[in-house]
Write an enzyme that holds these catalytic residues in place. Structure first.
Site, PDB file in Angstrom:
ATOM      1  N   ASP A  25      97.283  52.418  89.958  1.00 21.93           N
ATOM      2  CA  ASP A  25      97.107  50.979  90.209  1.00 21.93           C
ATOM      3  C   ASP A  25      95.958  50.717  91.180  1.00 21.93           C
ATOM      4  O   ASP A  25      95.923  51.268  92.276  1.00 21.93           O
ATOM      5  CB  ASP A  25      98.404  50.384  90.754  1.00 21.93           C
ATOM      6  CG  ASP A  25      99.560  50.568  89.775  1.00 21.93           C
ATOM      7  OD1 ASP A  25      99.329  50.458  88.554  1.00 21.93           O
ATOM      8  OD2 ASP A  25     100.683  50.830  90.238  1.00 21.93           O
TER       9      ASP A  25
ATOM     10  N   CYS B 146     111.207  61.067 100.692  1.00 25.29           N
ATOM     11  CA  CYS B 146     111.013  62.153  99.727  1.00 25.29           C
ATOM     12  C   CYS B 146     109.717  62.900 100.047  1.00 25.29           C
ATOM     13  O   CYS B 146     108.906  62.445 100.840  1.00 25.29           O
ATOM     14  CB  CYS B 146     110.934  61.586  98.307  1.00 25.29           C
ATOM     15  SG  CYS B 146     109.453  60.593  98.031  1.00 25.29           S
TER      16      CYS B 146
ATOM     17  N   CYS C  43     106.019  59.397  91.425  1.00 24.66           N
ATOM     18  CA  CYS C  43     107.074  59.381  92.447  1.00 24.66           C
ATOM     19  C   CYS C  43     107.881  58.114  92.237  1.00 24.66           C
ATOM     20  O   CYS C  43     107.346  57.023  92.340  1.00 24.66           O
ATOM     21  CB  CYS C  43     106.502  59.403  93.867  1.00 24.66           C
ATOM     22  SG  CYS C  43     107.815  59.049  95.080  1.00 24.66           S
TER      23      CYS C  43
ATOM     24  N   ASN D  89     101.270  43.508  91.307  1.00 28.25           N
ATOM     25  CA  ASN D  89     102.462  43.987  91.992  1.00 28.25           C
ATOM     26  C   ASN D  89     103.513  44.504  91.022  1.00 28.25           C
ATOM     27  O   ASN D  89     103.945  43.778  90.147  1.00 28.25           O
ATOM     28  CB  ASN D  89     103.060  42.854  92.828  1.00 28.25           C
ATOM     29  CG  ASN D  89     102.729  43.033  94.293  1.00 28.25           C
ATOM     30  OD1 ASN D  89     102.477  44.163  94.730  1.00 28.25           O
ATOM     31  ND2 ASN D  89     102.716  41.955  95.038  1.00 28.25           N
ATOM     32  N   TYR D  90     103.910  45.775  91.187  1.00 25.87           N
ATOM     33  CA  TYR D  90     104.989  46.367  90.401  1.00 25.87           C
ATOM     34  C   TYR D  90     104.764  46.195  88.901  1.00 25.87           C
ATOM     35  O   TYR D  90     105.643  45.756  88.165  1.00 25.87           O
ATOM     36  CB  TYR D  90     106.349  45.806  90.837  1.00 25.87           C
ATOM     37  CG  TYR D  90     106.630  46.112  92.291  1.00 25.87           C
ATOM     38  CD1 TYR D  90     106.832  47.416  92.704  1.00 25.87           C
ATOM     39  CD2 TYR D  90     106.655  45.092  93.252  1.00 25.87           C
ATOM     40  CE1 TYR D  90     107.066  47.716  94.035  1.00 25.87           C
ATOM     41  CE2 TYR D  90     106.881  45.386  94.583  1.00 25.87           C
ATOM     42  CZ  TYR D  90     107.084  46.697  94.967  1.00 25.87           C
ATOM     43  OH  TYR D  90     107.315  46.992  96.280  1.00 25.87           O
TER      44      TYR D  90
ATOM     45  N   ASP E 277      94.453  58.048  91.205  1.00 23.33           N
ATOM     46  CA  ASP E 277      95.521  57.098  91.457  1.00 23.33           C
ATOM     47  C   ASP E 277      95.559  56.157  90.251  1.00 23.33           C
ATOM     48  O   ASP E 277      94.587  56.089  89.494  1.00 23.33           O
ATOM     49  CB  ASP E 277      95.184  56.341  92.743  1.00 23.33           C
ATOM     50  CG  ASP E 277      96.068  55.134  92.929  1.00 23.33           C
ATOM     51  OD1 ASP E 277      97.300  55.303  92.889  1.00 23.33           O
ATOM     52  OD2 ASP E 277      95.529  54.021  93.098  1.00 23.33           O
TER      53      ASP E 277
ATOM     54  N   LYS F 274     103.128  59.730  97.826  1.00 21.77           N
ATOM     55  CA  LYS F 274     101.861  59.855  98.561  1.00 21.77           C
ATOM     56  C   LYS F 274     101.981  59.100  99.887  1.00 21.77           C
ATOM     57  O   LYS F 274     102.565  58.032  99.890  1.00 21.77           O
ATOM     58  CB  LYS F 274     100.714  59.245  97.738  1.00 21.77           C
ATOM     59  CG  LYS F 274     100.408  60.015  96.463  1.00 21.77           C
ATOM     60  CD  LYS F 274      99.232  59.417  95.708  1.00 21.77           C
ATOM     61  CE  LYS F 274      99.634  58.222  94.873  1.00 21.77           C
ATOM     62  NZ  LYS F 274      98.543  57.734  93.990  1.00 21.77           N
TER      63      LYS F 274
ATOM     64  N   ASP G  68      92.349  54.086  95.631  1.00 23.25           N
ATOM     65  CA  ASP G  68      91.948  52.860  96.350  1.00 23.25           C
ATOM     66  C   ASP G  68      92.610  52.758  97.717  1.00 23.25           C
ATOM     67  O   ASP G  68      92.436  51.763  98.420  1.00 23.25           O
ATOM     68  CB  ASP G  68      92.241  51.609  95.507  1.00 23.25           C
ATOM     69  CG  ASP G  68      93.728  51.342  95.327  1.00 23.25           C
ATOM     70  OD1 ASP G  68      94.495  52.322  95.149  1.00 23.25           O
ATOM     71  OD2 ASP G  68      94.126  50.169  95.362  1.00 23.25           O
TER      72      ASP G  68
ATOM     73  N   ASN H  60     102.583  56.445  92.883  1.00 26.65           N
ATOM     74  CA  ASN H  60     103.840  56.053  93.529  1.00 26.65           C
ATOM     75  C   ASN H  60     104.390  54.847  92.776  1.00 26.65           C
ATOM     76  O   ASN H  60     103.683  53.847  92.639  1.00 26.65           O
ATOM     77  CB  ASN H  60     103.588  55.595  94.978  1.00 26.65           C
ATOM     78  CG  ASN H  60     103.271  56.738  95.926  1.00 26.65           C
ATOM     79  OD1 ASN H  60     103.482  57.902  95.619  1.00 26.65           O
ATOM     80  ND2 ASN H  60     102.766  56.381  97.102  1.00 26.65           N
TER      81      ASN H  60
HETATM   82 MG    MG Z   1      96.362  52.312  94.106  1.00 25.42          MG
END
Ligand code: MG
Length: 174
Positions: free
Chosen positions: A10, A97, A89, A18-19, A8, A101, A126, A51
């Site tokens: 982040d 979709c 994604c 965030n983002y 993964d 995940k 995580d 994602n």
């Molecule tokens: Mg993560």
């Protein structure tokens, strides 16, 4: 057939923000570049599946994500490390979709493209939603306690190992 570690992004390789999309805000979690180098040297393909609904939300573009991923590999290069591929994604959770995940579409795409033997491969994340698709496809799974990992409840049904951070996986894998 190759062995792989699917990561993964982040909260697993970089500090959860965030983002995140700005290069200047990107920060590796301690020990991650060295860990990826060890995985490269041990013959694992290193693949990131992430994602990024911020694309669908209009917070950033696919091109900005591509640039960030280019930067990550550039920084890893300073450690003689690299990520072989990134799978993203871009959809909103409401779109339903098949690639977001915990759905498996990006995993099956990566497994096929990189000819991965799941029995010798690991999924690291995580969140439990990172791990369940890996488990479903026959990989071993590792929950890291960085990012949101501390808030996840260890469940042996989808989680084979739990470690403090990515650098600890070396003890399990190599
Ligand atoms: Mg993560």
């Amino acid at each position: 057939m190759n062995k792989a570690v699917i990561l993964d992004r982040d909260g697993t390789i970089n500090i959860e923000k965030n983002y995140l999309f700005r290069i200047e805000e990107f920060e590796f979690i301690a020990g991650v570049p060295e860990t990826i180098r060890s995985l490269n040297k041990s013959g694992f393909k290193v693949i990131v599946i992430t994602n990024q609904s911020g694309i669908a939300r209009g917070y950033f573009t696919e091109d900005e994500v591509r640039k960030l991923h280019g930067y990550i590999n550039q920084e890893l290069g300073k450690y003689a490390a690299h990520i072989d591929a990134f799978y993203v994604c871009p959809h909103h959770p409401d779109e339903g979709c098949e690639c977001r995940k915990p759905n498996t579409k990006l995993y099956t795409a990566a497994l096929k493209e990189w000819e991965i033997d799941t029995a010798r491969s690991y999924m690291v994340g995580d969140k439990t939603t990172d791990l369940t698709p890996g488990k479903q496809l026959g990989m071993k799974t590792i929950l890291v306690e960085t990012g949101y990992g501390k808030q996840q409840i260890y469940d042996a049904r989808y989680c084979d190992y739990q470690v403090e951070s990515l650098k600890e996986i070396i003890k399990i894998l190599c």
